[in-house]
Design a protein around this motif. Structure first.
Motif: not given
Length: 1841
Positions: A417, A420, A456, A460, A507, A922
């Motif tokens: 996060q 991101q 992961s 992000g 994604t 996300s």
């Protein structure tokens, strides 16, 4: 005149296919709401009318947003504000109104301060009434889920805490929402209101600061700052800066400052406070520092909330000075190493939260400064906006910790996060290092955790990566390599890897059109370098798609049933398999959606061949393949259906030619597989299926009636999907660019669309809206397949037709699938509304919403038919074959779908909404905001809006048809089979929660089963009925509706059901049910209102609302007779409520007094009665008598309830005491001080205890002005100070029996009866749970109430008992007498002087006896007793008690233990009095001082604790005058005098005092040591309690402590050494004021010259902790930094080896947290030292002893080596540029004599250990030659030597 624009509507409504119908619908709905809400309020009807229409308003907001004019918006808010603050409102209603009001106020940019002003006081009064309720603890007010006595299992306690929060959090959010609109003078009024509470020793301080944090407005415009924060800022920040010990309220102050800073960026200069702020934030992270450390527990519980700390930091960033950024970098430098994955601890969560919150908070601020529309809120001045440089600096300082945190033990979520948000700001700084970690991770096979973590994180940053942009243009070129390398992650053996890979691929493919653009290179020559590179790369897309498919096929083949299960196991999919299935199908469908036509063709071909050439079992693998095929067909239906449908139809037709197949129990695998495939691929755009309707119809005819269950279920699915495809409204494509990618490349260049957000205004959604042909097709299917089944079932139910159970189930399955396939086009059930359930003067009609379907009423409504037939069938089955449970399950499903289903299910909608928000989070771009989501997400959101409308479309009208079906469900809920019951109950609860007021209709039917006079109820039915009453955890609980009518039916029925034939206490399940019921009612009950009046102010606003225009209503105002009727109705309602209340009490009493009622039910009934106590009505006399008699009941449970109840009843009977205002300045004869002055001032002197002027006579007593509350007058006086009026104005005391009311007489008679009292005392002095009992506040309340209401009427009866109890030293009797005495002392508050004097004559001897008999078990209770007695009482009233306690606490009689206990009791009393008894504190100190050299440990500890309380009042807070109470520094000076002999002595201090009081004077040293032990106890006790850490004088004790503290960790040390160590640890953690820094350093430098090496060693450990815990305060003081540096470097050359090594450790720590830097001079200094010549080695004779004292040169040389070693160890996780050279320097010393050799080896081995993980990276820093030497060193034989 044009209507004003709506405030803010939901934009997604404009994209629905039936958008043009919505304007009119919304206007009609709004008019209806405005009119009916206004009517309800004017007619005084809060329930049901008011509540019903406010609910409708919330629905309106959910459906259309704030689609009303500004005028209406303001009126709605004002109306709801008035409603919420009605004082007598029930809590649940209050919560309902509050939630709506919060929703209306949510978007504060819509209404400015000019539009709306809201008063603050009503909210404050409401919070005070609810959160600080005076009657709740007595059980006179039940809030939802407040803590209830009597029935608390640990489970309920946790639940209560949760729910308690819900009321609290709703209230607090409400205040937050109203805060921006408080008037400009509010701040001053609040300060006047709450400043008097700010007494730091009192709990009121916490309350005051909490209120300030919650209420103070901080969004005033700059021109009003004088009336806003400038009134309090200096005062509060001064308070915060000077508190050193983290009291509970400090966190609230921080929250307030954080909010202030955020709302006023650029208007406050924070620079002077920055070092202090950062030091405290760092301390608040509770990081473990230094060796072996003790943590003060309150530091853990009261630490700051990370979220607020982050807000504060973010708001202070920017601006001209850059100071904050400097400190922030310092903060991350100092804690960076804690983020390394090898570290773990309870502090880790906070650190991760810090990382996650900071970037998102900075992004929020940038958004506000650069992108947000300007609103009325104060904008940030240009001078303080964040510049690009600020952003870069910020990203650079935080990126290192984030990259470390990617692999943290807690998972990579926070890091992802953070990345991101960071990538939104500076992709070029963030993405490359992430990729650097990702590529190797994709290659490695051995560390899957590394792979999941990096993937992961890349997900992000995906959007920033793909869109490139000016900062990071080469970003997109990484995409293809990443995708290709991720493919091996689709791995059947590692579930989590597989899922993250799917997510990763999905994604990226959502963001990028998968189109091969390589041909463009030949056509165009105007492309940039990056674009050319991308074009050539896109040629790989086709390859990627095909490889991905191969991987998936591999995955599928390895997860077929035959492979993964034994024969015997279940056939269902496991949870993991279903997740993989979901991941696979959604990823594949995303890829195909984004493909160009050419790639799609190849993929389609491939998937078709795979599906057709194999035969799969239908449970696991088959589902996955069918999903892939469905994905393909969905994307381009025409091409795909051409392939699939004919193929499947042919195979199926071929295999079913022979009629025998229809009757086979087991079908051919191939047939099943083709059916499954066909049923999945028909889930596509209905229009494209029409050409195949003949073929599909034939297949259905062949297969619907297969005997094999698996077969007909698949065929039913086919039917279901065909119907859904034809009748629902849904979007048909989710491409990332409207119109797809099929245009020729010459017109359209896909690379421009990489990572592009969807454009809300040109979404161009392709909707599927059912055409007439499709509707006809659907009805053709229903007529063909549903109609015959219904006919058969009807005949079967009438007994005309025989059917086997399997046939019935098959029929029902077909019916159910038809119903859920076509629910959308079947009109809802008709029927009359069930009238007369609730009387109302307002219409309670439902609004119908349009959802794009026109019902064709000419056709048969199958919903009605299904309902009719199913009900008949149900009757038949229940009568003839009740054990056919499978059919019953299906019937339950059908009933609940007939009732509810209109095209989508609520639970599916909820989970889709959840997953939508997750995906949105996300992938969103918080920096630019403005709904910059990708197109697919936006389409999804529009679809959800449509589904929301279908779910709320029908409304909740309760019709007769619903009534019949709910009764059927009730019948099933009480049937014979457990599974049927539980399924039916779930459906029953859902239905109850759906329809308005239907519960009232159903309750009597449920209670029928519990009637004791019915003979025909079976145990099963009884149990079913109880379950129906209990409800499920989320829905309605029938037993406990908040309504008198309902409770009056259910509660007595539950109690009487104990006499029913069906009830048996032998069955544990039934006993448990009753327990759960009672527990749930207790947990959820809340006091139900008796008074429903609506204030005048509400009515005025309602009239305005009705008159407002746009949309204006055509309703006229109310006629006066209607209003009269309303008032009349409301009076009747109140009277009826009261009647109901008294009836219920009487009915419960009747029930409980029935003969033969089992004890369990008696207890339940008594529990219910105790819930009916209220603070606005006295309980009926019959019930009072009942409860008083229950005090002597045999069962302890009942006695406990009765004690609480009678205490509550006494509170109800309390007579009010009159108060009069006084002026404190007149009493004291002193003027009001100017400005704020807290503490002991001339004008509050008269409150102090003064033994010269105690009220010892009647006149003195009556003229004395008693102030009971301790905090009044300490900080400031309240606006109007009130005290109790004189005796003659108060209620009469000493009344005769005939002067009492009836209720009082009952109590009077019982307590005057010696027998009753004797029995009661006997019960009260029994032991309940051995060793667990404590002083019971409820019993204390009971006695306090008795003596308050009846003054000394019962003393004569009680006195002999008291004397007898005091003499008995048993634990339980002593507790009983302590409770009564505390009640007596507190209850005598308003007695006359004669009575009080008489009371103390009785009490003093009792207390003396008690205190001399005190034991280990009882001293706690006596302490509580005295503390309780003194709480909130004027000390001058209790002078007898204080004089008694101070007589001689340490008499020595009864031994040391009694002494300690007496001190404990005394401390309890004095601590309650806080600052008002300076004289007593001085007397006590004077008495204790000579006794400080106590021998006994327990007395010493107690004295230490008492000293803490004595000096507690001496605080160094701002605006506080010097205290009259004892002061620490005077005391410490005296102590230092007595410790001189120890200070001066040089030799070791041993603890050689024998533990006995030898006669004869011992020498000064021994006395000194004893004194020191007590002082240590005091310092340790005050570390956790007082407000300020060490005072200047206490610092002078440090040298002594350094000398004594032991060096090793060893628990066998004596008390003195252990305590010293502990004390040093606590002192080193203390927060220092900047002015104390030089003093401490002075002491340290002085000790560094000491000749005890223990002392020199201990300084270093002290230094480590102290510097870290005060990091920025030291860094802010250059001189201090130099001093510390000098100190450490000097101690590196110490003659004692241990000290040198510790100095090296300290140095390395200071370097590691960037307190010192590794600069040129330091390096040269160490290198110089290393070059010291060594003395020549002498040849050793074997016999001679080697000279042990090292020469000075050796020491210096060792110091140099240690220095280098410290530098190397200070960066354990990376290799700075200076490191290689230092390692080379070190290696030269490998063969030096010991201890040098040892140091070098240790350093090298540590270096190897910490750098081993990332050696591949670290290697790059060294030259080849260095590497050779190093490899040699690290693996050479000497390494193992």
């Amino acid at each position: 005149m044009a209507p004003p624009p709506p405030q803010k509507e939901i934009v997604y409504n404009k994209l629905l296919p039936y958008r043009e119908r919505l304007e009119g619908e919304a206007a009609r709905f709004l008019v209806q709401i405005k009119d009916n809400l206004a009517r309800a309020v004017q007619l005084q009807e809060l329930w049901p009318g008011g509540l019903f229409w406010t609910r409708k308003l919330s629905t309106y907001i959910r459906l259309y947003g704030r689609k009303f004019s500004r005028e209406d918006h303001v009126l709605f808010i004002k109306l709801l504000y008035e409603l919420v603050t009605i004082p007598k409102l029930e809590i649940s209603m209050m919560q309902g109104f509050a939630r709506l009001l919060i929703n209306l106020l949510k978007k504060k940019e819509l209404l400015s301060r000019d539009d709306l002003e809201l008063p603050w006081r009503p909210l404050y009064e409401m919070l005070e009434r609810i959160l600080y309720s005076k009657t709740e603890h007595l059980g006179l007010n039940w809030f939802p889920n407040s803590y209830r006595p009597g029935l608390s299992s640990p489970k309920t306690f946790v639940l209560n805490v949760l729910h308690r929060c819900s009321v609290e959090s709703v209230l607090k959010t409400l205040v937050k929402s109203c805060r921006p609109y408080f008037p400009e003078d509010a701040t001053a009024e609040m300060l006047d209101e709450w400043r008097p509470l700010m007494c730091p020793f009192d709990v009121t301080m916490q309350k005051a600061i909490t209120y300030f944090e919650l209420f103070l407005p901080t969004t005033l415009p700059p021109e009003l700052h004088q009336k806003g924060f400038k009134l309090w800022f200096d005062e509060f920040i001064g308070l915060w800066v000077s508190v050193q010990n983290l009291p509970q309220w400090e966190g609230h102050l921080v929250n307030l400052f954080a909010r202030l800073a955020t709302d006023n960026i650029g208007y406050i200069d924070w620079d002077p406070y920055v070092p202090k702020i950062f030091t405290r934030i760092l301390r608040s992270l509770n990081l473990p520092v230094g060796s072996n450390q003790v943590v003060v527990p309150r530091f853990l519980t009261n630490a700051y909330d990370v979220g607020h700390a982050v807000m504060w930091i973010t708001a202070m960033m920017g601006g001209p000075s850059k100071l904050v950024q400097k400190h922030l970098s310092g903060l991350f430098n100092s804690i960076a190493s804690f983020y390394h994955p090898s570290n773990n601890g309870r502090w880790l969560n906070k650190l991760m939260k810090l990382l996650q919150r900071l970037p998102s908070s900075v992004v929020r601020r940038l958004h506000r400064e650069r992108y947000k529309r300007i609103t009325w809120l104060t904008p940030v001045p240009d001078s303080h906006k964040l510049t690009d440089q600020d952003v870069t600096d910020f990203v650079e300082c935080i990126i290192q910790p984030v990259l470390l945190a990617m692999f943290s033990k807690t998972g990579s979520l926070e890091a992802a996060q953070a990345l991101q948000n960071l990538a939104l700001m500076r992709p070029e700084l963030v993405i490359p290092p992430v990729l650097e970690k990702t590529y190797p991770a994709l290659e490695t096979l051995t560390e899957p955790h590394q792979l999941t973590a990096t993937l992961s994180c890349v997900i992000g940053v995906a959007r920033s990566l793909v869109s490139g942009g000016k900062w990071f243009p080469e970003g997109p070129t990484h995409m293809l390599p990443l995708l290709m390398r991720a493919l091996p992650g689709v791995d059947p053996n590692d579930f989590s890897k597989c899922m993250i890979t799917f997510q990763f691929i999905a994604t990226f493919s959502t963001l990028v059109p998968l189109v091969d653009c390589s041909s463009v290179l030949q056509e165009r020559d105007d492309l940039s370098e990056v674009e050319r590179e991308l074009c050539s790369a896109t040629a790989e897309f086709e390859d990627f798609v095909l490889q991905f498919m191969d991987r998936c096929f591999g995955l599928i083949e390895s997860s077929t049933l035959e492979q993964t299960r034994e024969e015997t196991e279940t056939e269902k999919m496991t949870h993991l398999e279903s997740l993989v299935e979901l991941g696979l199908s959604s990823t594949f469908s995303t890829i195909l959606t984004q493909c160009s036509k050419d790639i799609f063709k190849v993929a389609l071909e491939k998937v078709f061949n795979f599906a057709v050439s194999n035969i799969f079992e239908t449970r696991v693998a088959g589902r996955m393949v069918a999903d892939m095929c469905r994905a393909a067909v969905k994307c381009r239906p025409e091409e795909s259906l051409k392939l699939f449908v004919p193929h499947c139809c042919n195979v199926i037709t071929h295999l079913t030619i022979n009629d025998d197949v229809l009757h086979d129990e087991e079908l051919d695998k191939e047939l099943l597989w083709n059916l499954q495939l066909l049923s999945e691929i028909t889930r596509v755009d209905g229009k494209k299926l029409l050409p195949y309707r003949e073929q599909l119809g034939k297949i259905l005819q062949r297969t619907l009636h297969l005997t094999c269950k698996q077969g007909y279920i698949l065929s039913c699915n086919l039917l279901h999907h065909l119907l859904r495809s034809a009748t629902l409204i849904y979007p048909t494509e989710y491409c990332s660019v409207p119109g797809g990618f099929d245009k020729p490349l010459s017109e359209y260049f896909p690379i421009k669309d990489w990572g592009k957000p969807g454009d809300l205004w040109n979404l161009d959604i392709q909707w599927h809206v059912p055409s007439p042909e499709e509707i006809n097709f659907a009805f053709y299917l229903l007529d063909t397949f549903l109609q015959p089944e219904l006919t058969r079932l009807e005949h079967y139910a009438m007994g005309k037709l025989e059917m086997s159970r399997d046939d019935v189930q098959q029929c029902l399955a077909i019916v159910h699938n038809c119903l859920i396939g076509s629910g959308n086009v079947l009109p809802p059930l008709k029927g009359e509304r069930v009238a007369h359930l609730v009387p109302s003067l307002v219409s309670l009609e439902e609004t119908k919403l349009y959802t794009g379907v026109e019902y064709d009423l000419s056709r048969e409504n199958y919903r009605e038919t299904i309902a009719r037939v199913t009900r008949k069938l149900l009757r038949y089955i229940l009568d003839n074959s009740e054990d056919d449970t499978k059919s019953l399950f299906l019937i339950i499903k059908i009933i609940s779908d007939v009732l509810q289903f209109q095209g989508s299910h609520k639970h599916e909608f909820d989970s889709r909404w959840k997953s939508f928000t997750l995906v949105k989070k996300s992938m969103e771009n918080r920096l630019q905001g403005k709904k910059q989501h990708i197109r697919a997400l936006l389409i999804d959101r529009v679809m959800l809006q449509h589904e929301l409308r279908t779910l709320t479309m029908e409304g909740c009208e309760y019709k007769t048809s619903h009534q019949e079906m709910i009764r059927d469900l009730l019948c099933l809920s009480t049937s014979s089979y457990g599974q049927v019951r539980s399924k039916a109950q779930q459906a029953f609860f859902t239905a109850l929660g759906t329809y308005n007021f239907c519960c009232r209709d159903i309750i009597p039917l449920v209670l029928e089963f519990l009637r004791p006079d019915r003979q025909d109820v079976t145990q099963k039915q009884f149990k079913g009925a109880l379950y129906c009453l209990l409800g499920n955890h989320s829905g309605v609980c029938l037993a406990n509706l908040h309504d008198w009518d309902c409770i009056a039916q259910t509660w007595p029925a539950i109690v009487s059901s104990g006499l029913s034939k069906a009830m048996s206490l032998e069955k544990p399940s039934i006993v448990r049910l009753f327990d759960d019921l009672a527990e749930k009612i207790h947990r959820q009950y809340e006091t139900i209102g008796l008074d429903f009046a609506v204030p005048e102010k509400c009515i005025e606003i309602a009239v305005l609302l009705q008159k407002s225009e746009h949309p204006s209503s055509n309703f006229t105002g109310l006629r006066s007779e209607e209003i009269q009727l309303g008032i009349q109705r409301q009076k009747e309602k109140n009277a009826e409520a009261l009647r109901n209340y008294e009836n219920l009490v009487n009915m419960l009493l009747d029930c409980v007094e029935q003969r033969n009622l089992p004890w369990k039910f008696e207890h339940i009934g008594i529990g219910f009665l105790s819930l009916l106590l209220r603070d606005d009505r006295i309980l009926p006399c019959r019930a009072i008598k009942f409860f008083v008699q229950c005090l002597n009941h045999d069962a302890i449970v009942v006695r406990k309830v009765a004690i609480s109840a009678v205490a509550g009843i006494l509170k109800q009977l309390k007579r009010t005491h009159k108060k009069v205002p006084v002026c404190p300045y007149e009493i004291s004869g002193n003027p009001k001080p100017s400005g704020i002055q807290a503490g002991d001032r001339p004008d509050n002197q008269w409150l102090h205890y003064n033994s010269q002027s105690l009220p010892k006579t009647k006149e003195a007593w009556e003229s004395c002005c008693f102030v009971e509350k301790t905090h009044w007058g300490y900080y400031t006086w309240p606006q109007t100070m009130t005290v109790y009026a004189a005796v003659e104005h108060q209620p009469k005391l000493g009344r005769r029996r005939d002067e009492l009311t009836e209720a009082e007489q009952i109590i009077y008679d019982h307590f005057s009866d010696p027998k009753f009292v004797e029995q009661l005392i006997k019960f009260l002095s029994l032991e309940d749970r051995k060793g667990k009992d404590k002083f019971n506040p409820r019993r204390f309340c009971l006695f306090k109430g008795l003596f308050r209401n009846f003054d000394d009427a019962f003393l004569p009866v009680l006195q002999p008992h008291l004397e007898q109890l005091v003499a008995d030293s048993h634990e339980s009797t002593q507790r009983c007498v302590a409770e009564i005495i505390a009640g007596l002392i507190r209850g005598s508050k308003h007695w006359t002087f004669e009575k009080v004097e008489k009371l103390w004559k009785l009490l003093c001897p009792l207390l003396r006896t008690a205190l001399s008999n005190i034991t280990v078990e009882t001293y706690n209770d006596w302490g509580t007793c005295i503390a309780t007695s003194c709480e909130s009482r004027d000390p001058r009233k209790l002078h007898w008690l204080f004089e008694l306690l101070l007589e001689s606490p340490l008499s020595g009689e009864g031994g040391s233990f009694v002494d300690a206990c007496r001190l404990y009791v005394l401390q309890g009393g004095l601590a309650q009095q806080e600052w008002r008894v300076p004289e007593l504190l001085h007397r006590l100190l004077k008495y204790l001082e000579p006794k400080l050299t106590q021998v006994y440990k327990n007395v010493r500890e107690r004295i230490g604790s008492v000293l803490t309380y004595i000096f507690m009042i001496d605080v160094s807070l701002p605006n506080t005058t010097a205290t009259k109470s004892p002061r620490v520094h005077e005391f410490t000076t005296r102590i230092l005098e007595n410790l001189k002999p120890l200070m001066e002595a040089d030799e070791e201090i041993q603890n050689h005092v024998m533990e006995e009081n030898g006669v004869g004077e011992q020498d000064e040293r021994t006395q000194g040591i004893k004194l020191l032990k007590t002082i240590l106890k005091w310092l340790m006790a005050s570390a956790g309690r007082s407000f300020s850490t060490a005072v200047t004088e206490q610092l002078q004790l440090l040298p002594l402590f350094f000398k004594i503290a032991p060096v090793e960790n060893d628990n066998s040390y004596d008390e003195l050494k252990r305590d010293t160590k502990m004390c040093l640890s606590l002192m080193s953690q203390g927060l220092l004021y900047p002015q104390q820094v030089p003093l401490v350093l002075q002491v340290l430098k002085q000790t560094a010259r000491s000749n005890s090496w223990h002392a020199r060693y201990t300084i270093l450990t002290y230094l480590q902790t102290m510097v870290f815990y005060n990091l920025f305060i030291f860094l802010n003081n250059e001189e201090a930094v130099n001093d510390i540096r000098w100190l450490v470097i000097k101690l590196l050359e110490d003659e004692q080896l241990e000290v040198r090594e510790m100095a090296a450790t300290t140095l390395s720590g200071l370097l590691q947290c960037n307190f010192l830097t590794m600069d040129g001079p330091m390096q040269t200094h160490f290198e110089q030292l290393c070059k010291m010549r060594l003395p020549k080695k002498r040849k050793r004779d074997l016999g001679t002893v080697v000279d042990t004292i090292p020469s000075g040169d050796l020491v210096k040389r060792h110091a140099g080596v240690l220095g280098l070693s410290a530098c190397i160890l200070s960066s354990p996780y990376d290799v700075p540029t200076w490191m290689p050279q230092l390692l080379m320097d070190l290696s030269a010393h490998l063969n030096d004599p010991q201890p040098i050799e040892m140091t070098v080896k240790k350093t090298l081995s540590n270096f190897r250990r910490t750098h081993h993980d990332n050696w591949q990276e670290h290697k790059q820093q060294f030259t080849d030659d260095q590497l050779l030497v190093l490899t040699d060193l690290l693996v050479s034989p000497c390494y193992y030597a």
